[in-house]
Scaffold this active site. Structure first.
Site, mmCIF file in Angstrom:
data_model
loop_
_atom_site.group_PDB
_atom_site.id
_atom_site.type_symbol
_atom_site.label_atom_id
_atom_site.label_comp_id
_atom_site.label_asym_id
_atom_site.label_seq_id
_atom_site.Cartn_x
_atom_site.Cartn_y
_atom_site.Cartn_z
ATOM 1 N N GLU A 1 0.455 -3.540 9.560
ATOM 2 C CA GLU A 1 1.379 -2.913 8.607
ATOM 3 C C GLU A 1 0.614 -2.195 7.508
ATOM 4 O O GLU A 1 -0.567 -2.440 7.281
ATOM 5 C CB GLU A 1 2.318 -3.953 7.986
ATOM 6 C CG GLU A 1 1.684 -5.297 7.620
ATOM 7 C CD GLU A 1 0.568 -5.248 6.615
ATOM 8 O OE1 GLU A 1 0.706 -4.503 5.612
ATOM 9 O OE2 GLU A 1 -0.441 -5.944 6.796
ATOM 10 N N GLU B 1 -3.195 -4.141 8.163
ATOM 11 C CA GLU B 1 -3.344 -3.067 9.157
ATOM 12 C C GLU B 1 -3.394 -3.580 10.592
ATOM 13 O O GLU B 1 -3.404 -2.802 11.537
ATOM 14 C CB GLU B 1 -4.612 -2.223 8.911
ATOM 15 C CG GLU B 1 -4.689 -1.556 7.564
ATOM 16 C CD GLU B 1 -5.993 -0.774 7.378
ATOM 17 O OE1 GLU B 1 -6.747 -0.607 8.363
ATOM 18 O OE2 GLU B 1 -6.265 -0.332 6.251
#
Length: 345
Positions: free
Chosen positions: A171, A314
């Site tokens: 994310e 991420e």
């Protein structure tokens, strides 16, 4: 969403027993490879295949902004979300490096970035331009929360059709540790003092402010801990909802999901709240430095594979853990048995 939820069933324990029997016949003392053997069994149970495959993996990064960032709860301004998405697309982020290392498919999804993303190479599923500031109003509507979950479901099914055998979730969204902390405080029914941490590197003063803002927002919004859509609509994030859907989509297709850090684990909590059986489809990659992550892992009875003091997100921790996951299957498929090696048991 309902169709996907109804498709999720318990993992296949019988196939897991067959895989365990094979592991116990390999040229090693039974159980001597510890959690690698448990991983191989779990993967067999997930897929229904005695000798499963996890390659190629697909790494999916959901990006969305948070209105709560306006309260000064992050070390970075909101526009960094857009800038980091551009960095992903240019190949310059940590997740780009790590997905190349493991030969993973990489999909960047704009599910709610606060500005338009220029260029190509990403999936545009923008539901709205960031969430509202949940210190002052609900983050989104219930309909938007459900739509975000369904985006996650659809994208996972799409990458599985393209050949992905496992899912790595990640994310990007300035302010998402604030939303995640609020969600954990709600689900765990604990005081925010033990949940809220420094996120991307806020000061001690900002941390105090962050705690106060979350505590007041929870008092004002009163999210129903038994209702996932209520939680997401009141204090959630679009990328958090997207990852929740991705977990459900993968479980419905009997594919393993490698869970990243704090934010991703919050999505795992929400997914398992919707469907308890989804828990067995999850592999937890690492323990992050965020206080709330430890609470979330305990709630899921999860023992992550790594502890590297990460707090980037991420999907980087999940990508780092993938070679360990794959190694468990290389052991399963590649080692000789006592019989084939002519070794006495």
């Amino acid at each position: 969403m309902e169709t996907t939820i109804n498709k999720i069933t318990a993992t296949n324990k019988q196939v897991g027993k067959q895989t365990l029997a094979h592991l116990n016949n390999l040229t090693k003392p039974p159980g001597s490879l510890g959690r690698l053997e448990k991983l191989a069994v779990q993967l067999a149970e997930i897929t229904g295949d005695t000798f499963p495959t996890v390659s190629p993996p697909a790494s999916i990064v959901f990006a969305g902004d948070h209105g709560i960032a306006k309260e000064g709860v992050s070390a970075f301004p909101q526009e960094v979300t857009t800038q980091m998405v551009a960095n992903f697309l240019a190949g310059g982020a940590a997740i780009n490096v790590l997905t190349k290392q493991i030969d993973a498919m990489l999909e960047i999804v704009d599910i709610g970035v606060a500005s338009d993303i220029e260029g190509s190479g990403f999936i545009n599923k923008k539901i709205r331009y960031g969430t509202a500031n949940f210190a002052k109003e609900d983050a989104m509507t219930r309909k938007e929360a459900q739509k975000a979950i369904e985006v996650g479901i659809d994208i996972v099914k799409q990458v599985i059709k393209q050949g992905a055998n496992s899912i790595i979730l990640g994310e990007m969204g300035i302010g998402n540790t604030t939303s995640s902390s609020a969600i954990i405080a709600t689900l765990a029914e604990v005081n925010v003092e033990g949940i809220v941490d420094i996120g991307t590197g806020i000061t001690a003063e900002q941390r105090v402010l962050k705690r106060k803002i979350i505590a007041q927002a929870l008092e004002d919004r009163k999210p129903n801990r038994e209702d996932v859509l209520d939680i997401l609509s009141k204090i959630g994030g679009l990328e958090i909802a997207g990852m929740t859907g991705a977990i459900l989509g993968a479980a419905s297709e009997r594919k393993p999901v490698i869970i990243d850090g704090f934010i991703c684990t919050v999505s795992a909590l929400l997914a398992t709240k919707l469907v308890p059986e989804a828990r067995d489809y999850l592999i937890f990659s690492h323990r992050s430095q965020e206080q709330g992550h430890t609470t979330a892992l305990k709630m899921l009875q999860a023992n992550p594979l790594l502890d590297l003091e990460l707090r980037l997100g991420e999907g980087t921790g999940a990508a780092l853990a993938f070679p360990i996951v794959e190694s468990s299957l290389k052991i399963l498929k590649g080692m000789a048995t006592f019989t084939s090696a002519g070794i006495s048991t």
